[in-house]
Scaffold this active site. Structure first.
Site, PDB file in Angstrom:
ATOM      1  CE  LYS A 102      -3.483   2.666   2.383  1.00 49.30           C
ATOM      2  NZ  LYS A 102      -3.939   3.103   3.715  1.00 49.30           N
ATOM      3  N   GLY A 163      -8.372   9.880   9.441  1.00 47.63           N
ATOM      4  CA  GLY A 163      -8.806  10.035  10.816  1.00 47.63           C
ATOM      5  C   GLY A 163      -9.835  11.115  11.061  1.00 47.63           C
ATOM      6  CB  ALA A 189      -8.332   8.195   4.404  1.00 42.88           C
ATOM      7  N   GLY A 190     -11.016   8.517   6.201  1.00 36.01           N
ATOM      8  CA  GLY A 190     -12.101   9.448   6.488  1.00 36.01           C
ATOM      9  C   GLY A 190     -13.446   8.831   6.786  1.00 36.01           C
ATOM     10  CG  ASN A 211      -6.612   2.144  11.396  1.00 36.05           C
ATOM     11  OD1 ASN A 211      -5.417   2.287  11.190  1.00 36.05           O
ATOM     12  ND2 ASN A 211      -7.032   1.671  12.553  1.00 36.05           N
ATOM     13  CB  THR A 212      -9.637   6.412  12.766  1.00 42.31           C
ATOM     14  OG1 THR A 212      -8.301   6.687  12.339  1.00 42.31           O
ATOM     15  CG2 THR A 212      -9.951   7.255  13.987  1.00 42.31           C
TER      16      THR A 212
END
Length: 261
Positions: A102, A163, A189-190, A211-212
């Site tokens: 990645k 995040g 992301a986001g 993830n977050t």
């Protein structure tokens, strides 16, 4: 009806949910969240992994990720330019990790936005060296096309800054990328809520990476399961076809006829 499988570089996956491994309270919590999410692709920052073979207790994350169950996707997070990213990828290969990478290059510490120029340069090198490259990029349709032409196995446009938990704020540009894509599109992301993941899948994204939102949840294991079902339902809705939006109301039941009886 079972959702169609995700295919990247000729490899088939049943899950369209990829998970990151940062921000978890412990490696044990991360391990349980991975299991509940049903993911099959797990990305790990190379700077957090022990590649020396010296059993570093502060970089032992790989001990908690079953390589027989998950495809380990090393990422170059922390790289400031193409040269650093390429070196990290080569280091991962030398350590025996899968030759999938990645590609992340985000030198800006405030917004962590990916560098398009350095990303394209690194992708050109890594593809030539036989890596399966999945680049993290801004929602830039022109860059996405250029990367596909170089030979990347997918493109990974951001939904919002890393995040931020804002969802698919780049929706219109992401839709162009999806419409023009010749490789899988992964929204990365986001995404801060399961509904964001479902929205991305309804747009036609091939997968999402989260993830977050899972890692900082009060119950990461349960949140992982929530995202699993959101991705599955969003994909199913896309495959079946969503109704077109209308400017006017359209009654679901007849408004005349029975009144005349």
């Amino acid at each position: 009806m079972k959702n169609e499988p995700l295919i990247i570089a000729g490899r088939e996956f049943d899950s369209r949910l990829m998970l990151g491994t940062g921000k978890f309270a412990s490696n044990e919590v991360m391990r349980d969240a991975l299991a509940s999410s049903g993911t099959e692709i797990v990305t790990v920052a190379l700077r957090r992994a022990d590649l020396s073979g010296e059993n570093d207790p502060f970089a032992n994350i790989l001990e908690y990720i079953d390589s027989d169950k998950y495809l380990l996707l090393p990422n170059t997070s922390g790289a400031m330019n193409a040269g650093e990213a390429v070196r990290l990828a080569r280091l991962a290969e030398a350590a025996g990790l899968p030759k999938w990478i990645k590609l992340e290059i985000h030198p800006d510490p405030t917004y962590l936005l990916p560098d398009p120029v350095e990303t394209l340069l690194a992708a050109e090198v890594l593809v030539k060296e036989g890596f399966v490259v999945l680049p993290y990029i801004n929602a830039d349709p022109v860059l996405a096309k250029r990367l596909q032409e170089v030979g990347t196995a997918a493109v990974m446009p951001l939904g919002a800054p890393i995040g931020s938990n804002k969802g698919v704020v780049t929706r219109d540009l992401v839709q162009i990328i999806i419409d023009q894509a010749t490789v899988p599109v992964v929204i990365d992301a986001g995404l801060g809520a399961p509904s964001h993941a479902a929205e991305a899948m309804e747009l036609g994204a091939d997968a999402v990476l989260v993830n977050t939102a899972i890692a900082i949840a009060s119950d990461p294991e349960r949140m992982g399961e929530c995202f699993k079902y959101a991705v599955e339902s969003g994909r199913a809705a896309y495959e079946m076809g969503l109704p077109e939006q209308q400017d006017r109301a359209s009654a679901t039941s007849p408004l005349t006829g029975f009144l005349d009886d």
